[in-house]
Design an enzyme around this catalytic site. Structure first.
Site, PDB file in Angstrom:
ATOM      1  N   VAL B  96      28.356 -55.842   3.028  1.00 12.27           N
ATOM      2  CA  VAL B  96      27.380 -55.969   1.940  1.00 12.27           C
ATOM      3  C   VAL B  96      26.533 -54.704   1.812  1.00 12.27           C
ATOM      4  O   VAL B  96      26.259 -54.211   0.721  1.00 12.27           O
ATOM      5  CB  VAL B  96      26.491 -57.219   2.141  1.00 12.27           C
ATOM      6  N   CYS B  97      26.139 -54.147   2.968  1.00 12.72           N
ATOM      7  CA  CYS B  97      25.308 -52.940   2.979  1.00 12.72           C
ATOM      8  C   CYS B  97      25.981 -51.790   2.243  1.00 12.72           C
ATOM      9  O   CYS B  97      25.334 -51.005   1.548  1.00 12.72           O
ATOM     10  CB  CYS B  97      25.039 -52.493   4.410  1.00 12.72           C
TER      11      CYS B  97
END
Lengths: 173, 204
Positions: B96-97
């Site tokens: 996600v990052c």
């Protein structure tokens, strides 16, 4: 000897169903196959005896950002061709992007073709969770059925070569 | 081996329950091809694993951290000059990052319109952050390393998780140095951009 009665049988069936689902990812769209039902989030345009090119993208994806001007060029080439204009539709699906985020992408890159939001990843999951950008070419048959003729990860490179490949692989005249 | 049916059913039920929990907890994220096969997927994590120590209306704890571009950046250097958006993300090279800051990278104009600077922070070290953010294209905002003393700033703000990574958290600090917005987000999900932009609009 263990007797398996109703309760256990139901549990076993549930386990088989869930086991099949757990960690299971839908397959990527296969050339020669058809798209899964993406309703109600997305319905496939159906240009008569034509082609739909779908770009799976995300506004958060650096390669999609880099590819955006190239995809716009593709759209412009299609629109500039009197023959292809009515036969090829280009659409984008922003996976994991809210409608707001898709709109940011549209404005940032001046995208003129339709973009759809897949904020909850429902479409992304049904399409086998492709990395982005991912391009799918779909031939729409005269009877309304369709066939995938292109399914590939990554930027498509030269616009003219890609457009020629779309025409050749789909068989449109 | 003979197993009593009641025990067998109990085992089946427990096993089924675990399977159900795992099934319901499948991670959902999209990933740019920019990172090829270099992303480590930690699976689904506890949504929030810390207790935030600051609150809206209070003065933001000051800090000074090294930036990947070289030198150090202090929060206080923006006092009276810029609104500041702190974007903590848990770790480099995770799903996600990796698809969060590249989105912020194309909306510099929206930050500029609200006289705001963005500071990206993780607890990774500078070399790791350098390699990772290079895949994102040229970032217009500073990326800071809260690596050593490990997670000190994340700890100050109360967003250091028990495994040593930061939460996925956003803090908006106005020009007076006051915290005006906090979103300690579910670590498994990217906060929608409209949350930040709406909060910036509300600074006026």
């Amino acid at each position: 000897m263990i007797k398996i009665k109703y309760g256990t049988s139901i549990m076993l069936m549930l386990m088989i169903l869930l086991g099949g689902s757990m960690g299971w990812t839908a397959p990527l769209p296969a050339v020669g196959g058809v798209l899964p039902d993406l309703s109600p989030n997305f319905s496939l345009p159906k240009p008569n005896d034509g082609v739909v090119i779908i770009e799976i993208f995300s506004m958060y994806c650096p390669y999609c950002q880099k590819e955006a001007p190239n995809v716009n060029k593709l759209y412009d080439k299609i629109q500039a061709s009197p023959n292809l204009k009515s036969k090829i539709r280009l659409v984008g699906i922003g996976v994991g992007n809210s409608a707001y985020e898709v709109d940011i992408f549209r404005k940032k890159y001046n995208v003129r073709f339709p973009l759809y939001s897949d904020g909850d990843f429902k479409i992304h999951q049904k399409l086998g969770e492709p990395r982005t950008p991912y391009f799918i070419g779909v031939k729409i048959n005269p009877d309304g059925s369709h066939r995938i003729f292109y399914s590939k990860l990554g930027e498509f490179g030269d616009v003219d070569a890609f457009l020629a490949a779309m025409v050749r692989l789909s068989g449109i005249k | 081996m003979k197993i009593k049916k009641t025990s067998f059913d109990a085992i089946m039920l427990s096993f089924g329950g675990v399977l159900l929990a795992l099934f319901l907890a499948q991670p959902v994220f999209a990933l740019s091809d920019a990172y090829k096969d270099n992303i480590y997927n930690p699976g689904v994590l506890k949504p929030i694993d810390s207790k935030v120590k600051v609150k809206v209306g209070q003065r933001a704890p000051d800090f000074t951290l090294p930036a990947i571009a070289g030198g150090k950046i202090a929060l206080s250097q923006y006092r009276g000059k810029k609104n500041v958006v702190l974007s903590f993300v848990p770790a480099a090279w995770t799903p996600v990052c990796s698809d969060q800051w590249p989105g912020y990278n194309i909306v510099r104009d929206m930050f500029d319109a609200h006289d705001a600077i963005l500071l990206g922070i993780t607890v990774d070290n500078i070399p790791t952050l350098f390699s990772w953010t290079n895949q994102m294209g040229k970032l217009w905002f500073p990326v800071l390393s809260d690596f050593y003393p490990h997670g000190k700033v994340a700890q100050q703000y109360g967003i250091l998780r028990t495994d040593g990574v930061a939460e996925r958290a956003l803090f908006i600090i106005d020009k007076k140095g006051i915290i005006r917005y906090i979103d300690v987000h579910d670590i498994n999900q990217r906060p929608p951009l409209e949350g930040i932009i709406t909060a910036l609009e509300n600074l006026k």
